[in-house]
Design an enzyme around this catalytic site. Structure first.
Site, PDB file in Angstrom:
ATOM      1  N   ARG A 403       0.850  -1.188   0.000  1.00  0.00           N
ATOM      2  CA  ARG A 403       0.000   0.000   0.000  1.00  0.00           C
ATOM      3  C   ARG A 403       0.888   1.241   0.000  1.00  0.00           C
ATOM      4  O   ARG A 403       2.006   1.233   0.505  1.00  0.00           O
ATOM      5  CB  ARG A 403      -0.903   0.018   1.236  1.00  0.00           C
ATOM      6  CG  ARG A 403      -1.937   1.129   1.171  1.00  0.00           C
ATOM      7  CD  ARG A 403      -2.700   1.329   2.460  1.00  0.00           C
ATOM      8  NE  ARG A 403      -3.661   2.404   2.324  1.00  0.00           N
ATOM      9  CZ  ARG A 403      -4.349   2.941   3.323  1.00  0.00           C
ATOM     10  NH1 ARG A 403      -4.166   2.495   4.548  1.00  0.00           N
ATOM     11  NH2 ARG A 403      -5.187   3.925   3.106  1.00  0.00           N
ATOM     12  N   HIS A 404       0.388   2.328  -0.565  1.00  0.00           N
ATOM     13  CA  HIS A 404       1.149   3.581  -0.617  1.00  0.00           C
ATOM     14  C   HIS A 404       1.397   4.131   0.787  1.00  0.00           C
ATOM     15  O   HIS A 404       0.792   3.704   1.777  1.00  0.00           O
ATOM     16  CB  HIS A 404       0.395   4.617  -1.453  1.00  0.00           C
ATOM     17  CG  HIS A 404      -0.999   4.867  -0.959  1.00  0.00           C
ATOM     18  ND1 HIS A 404      -1.289   5.608   0.175  1.00  0.00           N
ATOM     19  CD2 HIS A 404      -2.205   4.446  -1.427  1.00  0.00           C
ATOM     20  CE1 HIS A 404      -2.586   5.652   0.370  1.00  0.00           C
ATOM     21  NE2 HIS A 404      -3.178   4.943  -0.582  1.00  0.00           N
ATOM     22  N   HIS A 588      -3.055   0.166  -3.431  1.00  0.00           N
ATOM     23  CA  HIS A 588      -3.897   0.745  -2.389  1.00  0.00           C
ATOM     24  C   HIS A 588      -4.185  -0.305  -1.311  1.00  0.00           C
ATOM     25  O   HIS A 588      -3.750  -1.457  -1.437  1.00  0.00           O
ATOM     26  CB  HIS A 588      -5.183   1.267  -3.019  1.00  0.00           C
ATOM     27  CG  HIS A 588      -4.935   2.185  -4.172  1.00  0.00           C
ATOM     28  ND1 HIS A 588      -4.865   3.552  -4.044  1.00  0.00           N
ATOM     29  CD2 HIS A 588      -4.698   1.925  -5.499  1.00  0.00           C
ATOM     30  CE1 HIS A 588      -4.618   4.100  -5.222  1.00  0.00           C
ATOM     31  NE2 HIS A 588      -4.515   3.131  -6.118  1.00  0.00           N
TER      32      HIS A 588
END
Length: 661
Positions: A403-404, A588
């Site tokens: 995930r970012h 995400h």
């Protein structure tokens, strides 16, 4: 509670303060040869302490009788395995505010037969490798053992009788104890372990029955010997698709390895049998009266059934070190093993031609759930595991889904852009956690509202993860990113941490974008173009053409459409990257499940609980899958680095905080 024992000489009076209840007692050290009289308590064979309660003017004991002090003394000794008076004194001191200190709750005890030597080392290697490749299962909660007598209760004052019984029974079986125990591998869809051969099992069962009979008769304990199939569990309650991998690892263990078996008596706190055990990663000092003080390494018992009313990010638990209960931040802890808080009391080593009965020792081969330093393994097991580790790092492909990092609107809200634009529309840094600059784009800067960048902390997080991957010598060969700016920035800074930002280019794949139903604007964001990203110094592979065109993204797509898109995207990426090494995918929170589950052959999660799962995934949360090429399948294993945990830091206004009355 004051110290139970202090440096003193024979005949000296020592004050013993009970701060919790305002009690004052005196201890008097006598010669060890003196016979105990009324109110005298023998704490160890070589010392004798006399309890003399301080009396009030009316002649009543302030302590309410020496029985309470005796009970606390026995409880402290039992809780520390009766290793030493000093350990018991420290336990009493740390439990001075324990509300259950005077409760007559006994410990639970179990008799295990534990391997040591080469076999133990091989089993520990299996524990470590099975956890790495298949994740934690029920067997990892406890050290390798064969259960002789399952848990039973014993009153504190009768525990020493168990020690004598264990020594006497083991002595009587020393000559009959098998020099090697026959073990055969057994496997099912939820269990993997060694079964003990019938002839050896019969001797062990006789030993268990003898211990049970004497413990029941002399220590008034109801002990049930294990009379069913004796076994040494390797894995239990694991995912069925991990069975074959676990079997292959188990076949590397030679059950005929050199081994000395030890009969060991363990205890646990019966109040917390069905609780989860957490280990504190950091010290936490309470900010409120209902919070729990913890130090690094402390264990906390948490009842999962009592957490529903607790605020998000917090848990309520009881400290193993102090017996106190309170709230603590969940991200200050990690899951520990069930047996990490168990106490080893006595052990009897069955050694050819001799046998030894000892207290708990620090011998590496008998440690609880700890790695053995400098283990000596058989050549066959070492070679096989070395080959597996070599395949993991050099020969196999891997997919690391991440995930970012922290996005700016996650900190400052959806209106973050209005907070840092001047009247004429120019960007300025309103807080140090805002990015220092925004990348240039040809259309309106307001498009950043729906395609926000990373915060400054998000940049730091991403680079830190990259540095951690570099420390673990992880070789990233390909990088794919969602078209969202926060994902591209995360990929860029991870590569910088890996020192690969000039060697590996980022492939922007529209199919990696999150479930469009979650877009607040109900439209697909206006992402920066590849040209704009390149001009902003992002290392973009401009020759790459996405497998799923940006134009095919549908606003408010159904869950089935999102799952189908994600499955297609990950399969296309894996097919396009045939060479060895790690494929890094930056997406995400939803990406971790939607990309890895189809890869390892699992169906998509039910749409009703999908959102709940995604909410638990933090910034830079990651999943890692490895390819078993010879078996033509992928396996989810532990990520190569740990997650990044940190606390919140609220905005600070010195004028309102310091200057206001």
């Amino acid at each position: 509670m004051g110290s139970l024992v202090c440096p003193c000489t024979v005949g000296q009076l020592v004050d013993y303060g009970c701060g919790r209840k305002g009690v004052q007692v005196q201890l008097k050290l006598e010669n060890m040869n003196v016979e105990p009289k009324k109110n005298e308590i023998s704490l160890q064979n070589n010392f004798l302490y006399v309890i003399e309660p301080v009396r009030t003017e009316t002649g009543e004991d302030q302590v309410g009788g020496w029985e309470k002090v005796l009970h606390q003394r026995q409880k402290a000794l039992v809780a520390t395995g009766q290793k030493s008076v000093e350990d018991a004194a420290k336990w009493l001191h740390s439990h001075c505010n324990d509300p259950s200190l005077d409760d007559p709750i006994p410990q639970e005890y179990a008799l295990y037969l534990c391997p040591t030597g080469h076999l133990y080392n091989c089993l520990q290697e299996f524990w470590k490798e099975s956890k790495r490749q298949c994740g934690k299962n029920r067997a990892h909660e406890i050290f390798p053992h064969i259960t002789l007598c399952d848990f039973f209760t014993c009153e504190d004052q009768k525990v020493e009788l168990l020690y004598d019984i264990l020594k006497r029974i083991c002595n009587s079986f020393a000559q009959r104890f098998p020099p090697t125990i026959s073990l055969s591998l057994h496997s099912s869809t939820s269990y993997l372990g060694f079964f003990v051969g019938d002839s050896d099992a019969n001797i062990l069962k006789e030993l268990a029955v003898a211990f049970s009979s004497e413990a029941s008769a002399l220590a008034d304990c109801h002990v049930k010997p294990c009379l069913k199939q004796l076994h040494l569990t390797l894995a239990h309650k694991f995912c069925p698709h991990h069975q074959k991998t676990l079997e292959q690892l188990a076949k590397c263990i030679n059950p005929e390895e050199t081994c000395h078996w030890v009969a060991a008596l363990y205890s646990r706190d019966m109040r917390f049998v069905h609780y989860q055990t957490l280990r504190a990663l950091f010290q936490y000092k309470p900010q409120n009266i209902d919070e729990l003080m913890i130090n690094t390494g402390d264990f906390i018992y948490v009842n999962p059934m009592q957490q529903s009313e607790v605020s998000k990010g917090w848990v309520i638990g009881t400290s193993h070190q102090t017996g106190c209960r309170g709230f603590l931040p969940e991200n200050y802890t990690e899951r520990a093993n069930e047996s990490d808080t168990w106490v080893k009391h006595r052990e009897y080593a069955f050694v050819p031609a001799s046998a030894f009965f000892t207290q708990s020792t620090n011998e590496p081969n008998v440690k609880l759930n700890e790695e053995v330093h400098n283990p000596v393994m058989s050549r066959s097991v070492t070679d096989v595991l070395s080959l597996q580790l070599s395949q993991n790092t050099n020969l196999r492909r891997g997919v690391l889904v991440m995930r970012h990092g922290e996005r700016v609107d996650q900190v400052f809200g959806k209106s973050w852009l209005q907070q840092c634009l001047t009247a004429d529309g120019k960007y300025y840094r309103a807080d140090l956690n805002f990015p220092s600059t925004l990348p240039k784009r040809k259309d309106s800067v307001k498009h950043f509202e729906h395609d926000p960048p990373l915060s400054s902390c998000g940049v730091f997080q991403s680079r830190l993860i990259g540095e951690a991957l570099l420390d673990q010598e992880v070789t990233v060969s390909y990088v794919y990113s969602s078209p969202a700016l926060r994902c591209i920035q995360t990929a860029q800074h991870v590569l910088q941490g890996l020192k690969l930002d000039q060697k590996v280019k980022i492939r922007v794949e529209p199919g990696l974008f999150e479930w469009t139903k979650w877009e607040a604007s109900r439209v697909i964001p206006n992402f920066m173009t590849l040209t704009e990203l390149t001009e902003a110094s992002y290392n973009i592979d401009t020759s790459y053409r996405g497998n799923i065109p940006l134009s095919s993204l549908v606003p408010s797509e159904s869950y089935e459409e999102y799952v189908s898109r994600s499955s297609a995207a990950i399969k296309e990426i894996v097919t396009a990257c045939p060479s060895k090494g790690i494929i890094l995918i930056v997406g995400h929170g939803s990406s971790l499940a939607s990309f890895t589950r189809p890869l390892i052959g699992l169906p998509a999660r039910d749409s009703n609980d999908f959102a709940q799962v995604v909410r638990k995934i933090p910034s830079l949360g990651m999943c890692f899958c490895e390819e078993l090429r010879e078996e033509k399948k992928w396996l989810m294993v532990n990520p190569p680095v740990k997650t990044l945990t940190h606390g919140a830091n609220a905005a600070f206004n010195w004028r309102n905080t310091v200057m206001e009355d």
